[in-house]
Motif scaffolding. Sequence first.
Motif, mmCIF file in Angstrom:
data_model
loop_
_atom_site.group_PDB
_atom_site.id
_atom_site.type_symbol
_atom_site.label_atom_id
_atom_site.label_comp_id
_atom_site.label_asym_id
_atom_site.label_seq_id
_atom_site.Cartn_x
_atom_site.Cartn_y
_atom_site.Cartn_z
ATOM 1 N N LYS A 12 -26.047 -6.676 -9.238
ATOM 2 C CA LYS A 12 -25.550 -6.956 -10.340
ATOM 3 C C LYS A 12 -26.669 -7.860 -11.068
ATOM 4 C CE LYS A 12 -22.448 -7.514 -13.490
ATOM 5 N NZ LYS A 12 -22.121 -6.153 -14.501
ATOM 6 N N ALA A 13 -26.629 -7.900 -12.340
ATOM 7 C CA ALA A 13 -27.547 -8.886 -13.062
ATOM 8 C C ALA A 13 -26.854 -9.287 -14.220
ATOM 9 C CB ALA A 13 -28.921 -8.154 -13.598
ATOM 10 N N TYR A 14 -27.003 -10.347 -14.750
ATOM 11 C CA TYR A 14 -26.204 -10.865 -15.958
ATOM 12 C C TYR A 14 -27.344 -11.139 -17.202
ATOM 13 C CZ TYR A 14 -21.869 -11.655 -13.768
ATOM 14 O OH TYR A 14 -20.428 -11.361 -13.283
ATOM 15 N N GLY A 15 -26.619 -11.045 -18.215
ATOM 16 C CA GLY A 15 -27.590 -11.333 -19.646
ATOM 17 C C GLY A 15 -28.097 -10.008 -20.044
ATOM 18 N N ASN A 16 -28.413 -10.012 -21.318
ATOM 19 C CA ASN A 16 -29.280 -8.737 -21.645
ATOM 20 C C ASN A 16 -30.629 -9.027 -22.128
ATOM 21 O OD1 ASN A 16 -27.987 -10.190 -23.739
ATOM 22 N ND2 ASN A 16 -26.644 -8.554 -24.131
ATOM 23 N N GLY A 17 -31.549 -8.341 -22.049
ATOM 24 C CA GLY A 17 -33.070 -8.837 -22.369
ATOM 25 C C GLY A 17 -33.530 -9.322 -21.001
ATOM 26 N N GLU A 18 -33.604 -10.773 -21.043
ATOM 27 C CA GLU A 18 -34.089 -11.245 -19.990
ATOM 28 C C GLU A 18 -32.953 -11.132 -18.896
ATOM 29 O OE1 GLU A 18 -37.065 -12.886 -18.092
ATOM 30 O OE2 GLU A 18 -37.721 -11.306 -19.661
ATOM 31 N N ALA A 19 -32.782 -10.209 -17.876
ATOM 32 C CA ALA A 19 -31.724 -10.109 -17.032
ATOM 33 C C ALA A 19 -31.852 -11.037 -15.973
ATOM 34 C CB ALA A 19 -31.499 -8.719 -16.690
ATOM 35 N N LEU A 20 -30.713 -11.499 -15.525
ATOM 36 C CA LEU A 20 -30.884 -12.669 -14.266
ATOM 37 C C LEU A 20 -30.155 -11.880 -13.118
ATOM 38 C CD1 LEU A 20 -31.308 -15.517 -13.330
ATOM 39 C CD2 LEU A 20 -28.608 -15.919 -14.080
ATOM 40 N N PRO A 21 -30.942 -11.396 -12.181
ATOM 41 C CA PRO A 21 -30.304 -10.561 -11.279
ATOM 42 C C PRO A 21 -29.632 -11.779 -10.273
ATOM 43 C CG PRO A 21 -32.617 -10.921 -10.775
ATOM 44 C CD PRO A 21 -32.401 -11.588 -12.095
ATOM 45 N N VAL A 22 -28.326 -11.414 -10.001
ATOM 46 C CA VAL A 22 -27.328 -12.147 -9.119
ATOM 47 C C VAL A 22 -27.278 -11.521 -7.787
ATOM 48 C CG1 VAL A 22 -25.340 -13.274 -9.057
ATOM 49 C CG2 VAL A 22 -26.292 -12.802 -11.292
ATOM 50 N N VAL A 23 -26.902 -10.243 -7.742
ATOM 51 C CA VAL A 23 -26.686 -9.711 -6.203
ATOM 52 C C VAL A 23 -27.670 -8.536 -6.289
ATOM 53 C CG1 VAL A 23 -25.043 -8.459 -4.971
ATOM 54 C CG2 VAL A 23 -24.096 -9.937 -6.542
ATOM 55 N N ASP A 24 -28.513 -8.467 -5.219
ATOM 56 C CA ASP A 24 -29.408 -7.633 -4.885
ATOM 57 C C ASP A 24 -29.187 -6.409 -3.854
ATOM 58 O OD1 ASP A 24 -31.894 -6.282 -5.214
ATOM 59 O OD2 ASP A 24 -32.753 -7.897 -3.857
ATOM 60 N N ALA A 25 -28.876 -5.280 -4.125
ATOM 61 C CA ALA A 25 -28.817 -4.371 -3.182
ATOM 62 C C ALA A 25 -28.179 -4.702 -1.954
ATOM 63 C CB ALA A 25 -30.301 -3.609 -2.704
ATOM 64 N N LEU A 26 -26.974 -5.022 -2.049
ATOM 65 C CA LEU A 26 -26.120 -5.851 -0.806
ATOM 66 C C LEU A 26 -25.236 -4.840 -0.144
ATOM 67 C CD1 LEU A 26 -24.426 -9.245 -0.945
ATOM 68 C CD2 LEU A 26 -23.056 -7.320 -0.126
ATOM 69 N N ASP A 27 -25.201 -4.690 1.189
ATOM 70 C CA ASP A 27 -24.495 -3.774 2.027
ATOM 71 C C ASP A 27 -23.602 -4.691 2.924
ATOM 72 O OD1 ASP A 27 -25.836 -1.688 1.211
ATOM 73 O OD2 ASP A 27 -27.502 -1.951 2.643
ATOM 74 N N LEU A 28 -22.301 -4.351 2.852
ATOM 75 C CA LEU A 28 -21.425 -5.135 3.751
ATOM 76 C C LEU A 28 -20.207 -4.025 4.032
ATOM 77 C CD1 LEU A 28 -20.805 -7.980 4.727
ATOM 78 C CD2 LEU A 28 -19.625 -8.500 2.687
ATOM 79 N N SER A 29 -19.894 -4.468 5.292
ATOM 80 C CA SER A 29 -18.730 -3.628 5.624
ATOM 81 C C SER A 29 -17.648 -4.636 6.311
ATOM 82 C CB SER A 29 -19.131 -2.700 6.720
ATOM 83 O OG SER A 29 -18.031 -1.871 7.045
ATOM 84 N N ILE A 30 -16.250 -4.555 5.671
ATOM 85 C CA ILE A 30 -15.577 -5.478 6.086
ATOM 86 C C ILE A 30 -14.264 -4.686 6.889
ATOM 87 C CG2 ILE A 30 -13.435 -6.973 5.386
ATOM 88 C CD1 ILE A 30 -15.702 -7.435 2.991
ATOM 89 N N ARG A 31 -14.052 -5.188 8.161
ATOM 90 C CA ARG A 31 -13.006 -4.341 8.974
ATOM 91 C C ARG A 31 -11.437 -4.468 8.475
ATOM 92 N NH1 ARG A 31 -15.709 -7.590 13.858
ATOM 93 N NH2 ARG A 31 -17.667 -6.917 13.754
ATOM 94 N N GLU A 32 -10.713 -3.549 8.929
ATOM 95 C CA GLU A 32 -9.481 -4.003 8.567
ATOM 96 C C GLU A 32 -8.727 -4.859 9.302
ATOM 97 O OE1 GLU A 32 -7.277 -0.356 8.325
ATOM 98 O OE2 GLU A 32 -5.728 -1.497 7.346
ATOM 99 N N GLY A 33 -8.123 -5.792 8.487
ATOM 100 C CA GLY A 33 -7.315 -6.813 9.219
ATOM 101 C C GLY A 33 -8.014 -8.021 9.772
ATOM 102 N N GLU A 34 -9.396 -8.094 9.379
ATOM 103 C CA GLU A 34 -10.382 -9.432 9.781
ATOM 104 C C GLU A 34 -10.116 -10.355 8.483
ATOM 105 O OE1 GLU A 34 -14.462 -9.336 10.150
ATOM 106 O OE2 GLU A 34 -14.768 -7.613 8.738
ATOM 107 N N ILE A 35 -10.655 -11.540 9.176
ATOM 108 C CA ILE A 35 -10.862 -12.449 8.129
ATOM 109 C C ILE A 35 -12.331 -12.709 7.777
ATOM 110 C CG2 ILE A 35 -10.386 -15.004 7.298
ATOM 111 C CD1 ILE A 35 -7.734 -15.029 8.710
ATOM 112 N N LEU A 36 -12.968 -12.192 6.919
ATOM 113 C CA LEU A 36 -14.381 -12.513 6.706
ATOM 114 C C LEU A 36 -14.358 -13.527 5.825
ATOM 115 C CD1 LEU A 36 -17.184 -10.822 7.287
ATOM 116 C CD2 LEU A 36 -17.039 -10.549 4.744
ATOM 117 N N ALA A 37 -15.051 -14.890 6.161
ATOM 118 C CA ALA A 37 -15.692 -15.727 5.153
ATOM 119 C C ALA A 37 -16.931 -15.570 4.769
ATOM 120 C CB ALA A 37 -15.685 -16.813 5.974
#
Lengths: 245, 257
Positions: A12-37
């Motif tokens: 995800k990047a914000y802004g148009n033109g000079e885009a500010l990348p915020v999140v970069d090709a992130l992979d994550l898996s969250i298990r059922e019933g867990e608390i992930l901080a």
Amino acid sequence: MRPKITLQGVSKAYGNGEALPVVDALDLSIREGEILAVVGPSGCGKTTLLNIMAGFVAPDSGEVRVDERPVVPDKKGILMSQQGSVFPWLTVRQNLMFGLNGAHGGDAVATADQYASLVGLRGFETAYPYQLSGGMLKRVEFARALAVKPEILYMDEPFSALDAQMSLRIRNELLNILQTVRKTVVLVTHDVEEAVHMADRVAVLTARPTRIQTVFEVDLPRPRAVASTGVQALRAAILRELGVD
Amino acid sequence: MTRAMIARARRTAPSLVVFAVLIGAWWATVTMTGSLIFPTPGEVLTGAWGLMQDGTLFEHIGASLFRVAAGYGLALLVAVPLGLWMGWVHGAFLTLNPLVQILRPISPIAWIPIAILWFGVGNASPIFLIFISSVFPMVLQTANGVHGIEKRYLRAAENFGVSRRKLFSQVVIPAAMPQIVVGMRVGLGVAWLVVVAAEMIALRSGLGYLIIDSRNAGNRYDLVIAGMVVIGLIGLVLDGLMRLLESHPSVRWRYAS
């Protein structure tokens, strides 16, 4: 355990033109019933990531799936924003009844009051939020979310507005409730100790544009005392990972 | 005396002193200059008492209040839905805001010739003038109120998956309500200002008519001033009623912090 939420190549990047990348090709898996901080350097895009997970912000690329279906923002996963979103113009009871579409009249009132007493709000049902303390307001927030029986709670710095004692108290209350009503919880926080206290796993994010740096398993018995050596040792390890000893 | 009573007396005393000084100065000036036309405060009271006894004062008050109720009520019925629509639908705002902004600064007095042309000299003219002068502030405040709703509340509403009807009745309208109430208060103030001005034109009742008629029928300045004082007092009461609305718990959250 099968994954409840999966993020695949989310950017995800914000802004148009000079885009500010915020999140970069992130992979994550969250298990059922867990608390992930989720912890990370300040301004690294934790809130953006949470909003993407909950389906409120669409990623530029990549995909979020909940139960193997593309995420949509609905009652299945309730997002609790940092400043809180208890409606100040409704009473506590009306707030708790807000999401109860199916139930009618007396049923909804009964359900609302049941959740009010679950979080220790008995006697405050007809109070308006501005008459409540910060801790009480948080309880309303949790009760309103729990009342619609969500499968996932997305929490953005839910305790940061509280003082240290109240934060610890509310965290313990919430953990107690989560023992009986199992939910998948994603907890975004800047407070590493809070993360270790509550979570089954702690994901450490890199600086912006953010991705997962490390994931720590928290193999500590519950209930956990914040001052215990186990909690403090893991806290130190995570802080080292973040580069702040 | 209790402590609360003393505190209350402390708060109200300065303004009472100002009233007393002004009335005293008025009395002294009229007595010293021996004015034949300008009345003393006592003569104003006597004149007002006479109007109360023959009942004409209440007829005038009733006529003015009726016109305000009609014109302001219509304005409220139009302004709140229109303002909600303009606040919620961006296109509606873009389309209608320029028109509202042009019409809004036109003094209601400037509308008087057109009002007479369209509605004659009956009740409809002042009702129209009150409508036109109070509708715009209420439209704009309502639209502002909707624009100002914080995103976290709208997001929460979306999250809980409520119907469109519930979204409006439990989120959008109550969230905008403090601003709507401010608009209502401003609108009522303007409406009361305008009714008196409008009644000065060719009507046979109302507090505005009382003032102009008292002057024309033999320079009864005691009744002119009595009329003015009554207008002021009723304005105060109307504003007080609107303040009561502002203290309702469902809107107080906005003003409380």
